[in-house]
Write an enzyme that holds these catalytic residues in place. Structure first.
Site, mmCIF file in Angstrom:
data_model
loop_
_atom_site.group_PDB
_atom_site.id
_atom_site.type_symbol
_atom_site.label_atom_id
_atom_site.label_comp_id
_atom_site.label_asym_id
_atom_site.label_seq_id
_atom_site.Cartn_x
_atom_site.Cartn_y
_atom_site.Cartn_z
ATOM 1 N N HIS A 12 0.708 -1.163 0.112
ATOM 2 C CA HIS A 12 0.182 0.097 0.073
ATOM 3 C C HIS A 12 0.897 1.397 -0.193
ATOM 4 O O HIS A 12 0.533 2.442 -0.139
ATOM 5 C CB HIS A 12 -0.809 0.185 1.186
ATOM 6 C CG HIS A 12 -1.970 -1.263 1.188
ATOM 7 N ND1 HIS A 12 -2.699 -1.296 -0.063
ATOM 8 C CD2 HIS A 12 -2.464 -2.068 2.070
ATOM 9 C CE1 HIS A 12 -3.485 -2.348 0.387
ATOM 10 N NE2 HIS A 12 -3.363 -2.724 1.582
ATOM 11 N N ASP A 51 -2.635 -10.668 -2.495
ATOM 12 C CA ASP A 51 -3.344 -10.307 -1.210
ATOM 13 C C ASP A 51 -4.824 -9.824 -1.171
ATOM 14 O O ASP A 51 -5.314 -9.642 -2.471
ATOM 15 C CB ASP A 51 -2.468 -8.767 -0.705
ATOM 16 C CG ASP A 51 -2.770 -8.578 0.626
ATOM 17 O OD1 ASP A 51 -2.276 -8.822 1.408
ATOM 18 O OD2 ASP A 51 -3.908 -7.631 0.851
ATOM 19 N N HIS A 80 -6.327 -7.129 -0.711
ATOM 20 C CA HIS A 80 -6.594 -5.811 -0.917
ATOM 21 C C HIS A 80 -5.690 -5.318 -2.166
ATOM 22 O O HIS A 80 -4.636 -6.012 -2.340
ATOM 23 C CB HIS A 80 -6.149 -5.022 0.416
ATOM 24 C CG HIS A 80 -7.042 -5.478 1.663
ATOM 25 N ND1 HIS A 80 -6.219 -6.097 2.605
ATOM 26 C CD2 HIS A 80 -8.242 -5.207 2.174
ATOM 27 C CE1 HIS A 80 -7.239 -6.735 3.573
ATOM 28 N NE2 HIS A 80 -8.178 -6.096 3.324
ATOM 29 N N ASP A 106 -4.452 -12.891 3.476
ATOM 30 C CA ASP A 106 -5.800 -12.334 3.839
ATOM 31 C C ASP A 106 -6.990 -12.870 3.079
ATOM 32 O O ASP A 106 -7.956 -12.588 3.561
ATOM 33 C CB ASP A 106 -5.628 -11.050 4.489
ATOM 34 C CG ASP A 106 -4.927 -10.153 3.385
ATOM 35 O OD1 ASP A 106 -4.787 -10.606 2.160
ATOM 36 O OD2 ASP A 106 -5.058 -8.743 3.675
ATOM 37 N N TYR A 124 -4.023 -12.199 8.506
ATOM 38 C CA TYR A 124 -4.114 -11.800 10.021
ATOM 39 C C TYR A 124 -4.694 -12.691 10.760
ATOM 40 O O TYR A 124 -4.860 -12.547 11.997
ATOM 41 C CB TYR A 124 -4.755 -10.484 9.974
ATOM 42 C CG TYR A 124 -4.162 -9.429 9.138
ATOM 43 C CD1 TYR A 124 -2.901 -8.653 9.571
ATOM 44 C CD2 TYR A 124 -4.552 -9.100 7.798
ATOM 45 C CE1 TYR A 124 -2.152 -7.779 8.604
ATOM 46 C CE2 TYR A 124 -3.776 -8.304 6.940
ATOM 47 C CZ TYR A 124 -2.805 -7.458 7.253
ATOM 48 O OH TYR A 124 -2.083 -6.849 6.665
HETATM 49 ZN ZN LIG Z 1 -4.342 -7.264 2.699
#
Ligand SMILES: [Zn+2]
Length: 366
Positions: free
Chosen positions: A170, A206, A208, A296, A335
């Site tokens: 990110h 991932d 995201h 995740d 996570y």
């Molecule tokens: Zn993520």
């Protein structure tokens, strides 16, 4: 199944303790904790993986991807915060922004560098949930060393994995956010380019969108970026971007591919998206890849609504390994502490399987 992919490790990655995050103005516990890396380490040690210490690399490799001002800010942010007395008054023990410079504030003109320590953060942070504490810089910089070491290893063999944190995908060229400070996967990709690989890809699985990586390479036809992730239009981070019509800048049309998925998407949809990233990277003629490995997307992860199984991650690894090019794997999110080790292990086993199957096909043809 034992694995032989070298695992790059640095104890310094454990030093980052963000102390939770500030979400909608409230300090919450946060999930990007050092135990994540320790759980992965435990699973990979159990599978007999060879561990390699991250080798120090000079700042040049970081500055090849990041703006110098961001790097200078991050390296000194905690000391400046401490010196300003903010820990005692008003009682904030982590670096956190309170104002942000958005382009409209100065009608597009370059803003002042704020004189106040508590205001300067807002030039670089784009959210309030990415806190900086005493060990943050050491850990973030160690994570880049791990990614660079993995890139060096993969360039001379077939694959290597950087077991690092904090995550990086990110972080943009000049801003940090999303629990990320320096973009480890982008730094590894640039390292491969500088090492002589003509075209490379960063393939981000991932949950995201890999918004930082996309922006860093937006105008770069030599670095293909692809990301499968939960649809930001359904209300998920990074909120402002990550849609399918973002295909690269004017200088690099077709060098970015986003595949946003609906919340609840499971193995079939997710693997079809991973496969499309692989097909696009191959069509782009990449000679090496960096896998931004967040796990995740797994069902049960507290940070995403996707529903991918461990078998799904193994199959994704097989698809990525099947590209048959040097492969650098860099840890991003994931996570669920009870599952993260098994998910990473399954993905790496899949990558090994994909590489071996590709070699067998090559031998039969040869
Ligand atoms: Zn993520």
């Amino acid at each position: 199944m034992a694995i032989t992919i070298p695992v790059v490790w640095s104890d310094a990655c454990l030093l980052h303790d963000p102390g939770g995050e500030v979400f909608v103005g409230v300090r919450t516990p946060g999930t990007e904790v050092a135990e994540r890396a320790l759980e992965i380490r435990r699973a990979l040690e159990g599978a007999g993986a060879p561990f390699v210490d991250a080798a120090p690399h000079d700042d040049g490799a970081v500055l090849a991807v990041h703006d110098k001002r961001l790097v200078e800010f991050l390296s000194g942010a905690w000391d400046a915060w401490q010196a300003s007395g903010l820990e005692a008054d008003p009682g904030q023990d982590r670096v956190v922004p309170y104002v942000f410079h958005l382009p409209g504030v100065t009608s597009g003109r370059v803003p002042l560098e704020p004189a106040a320590t508590w205001a300067r953060t807002g030039l670089y942070a784009y959210d309030t949930m990415t806190l900086i504490g005493p060990g943050t810089w050491s850990a973030a910089r160690a994570a880049t060393d791990a990614a660079l070491t993995a890139a060096d290893l993969a360039a001379s063999s077939r694959a290597a994995y950087a077991c690092c944190r904090p995550p990086g995908h990110h972080a943009t060229r000049a801003t940090y956010g999303g629990s990320c400070y320096l973009n480890n996967a982008a730094i590894a990709a640039q390292r491969l380019r500088d090492g002589g690989f003509g075209r490379v890809a960063v393939l981000d699985i991932d949950a995201h969108h890999g918004n930082g990586t996309q922006e860093i390479f937006w105008e770069r036809p030599d670095v293909f970026t692809g990301s499968v992730h939960v649809d930001p239009e359904a209300g998920w981070f990074p909120h402002f971007l990550g849609l399918g019509d973002e295909v690269g800048g004017e200088g690099a049309p077709g060098a970015n591919l986003n595949v946003p998925l609906r919340p609840g998407a499971a193995d079939d949809e997710w693997l079809a998206a991973v496969s499309s990233l692989c097909v696009a990277a191959a069509a782009h003629g990449v000679a090496a890849i960096v896998v931004a490995l967040g796990v995740d997307a797994a069902g049960g992860d507290p940070e995403s609504p996707l529903d991918v199984s461990e078998a799904g991650f193994r199959e994704a690894g097989r698809l990525l390994g099947g590209l048959g090019v040097p492969t650098v794997v860099v840890q991003e999110g994931g996570y669920d502490l009870a599952a993260i080790g098994g998910l990473v292990l399954a993905t790496l086993q899949g990558i090994e399987q994909g590489i071996e199957e590709g070699q067998r096909v090559g031998e039969q043809r040869g």
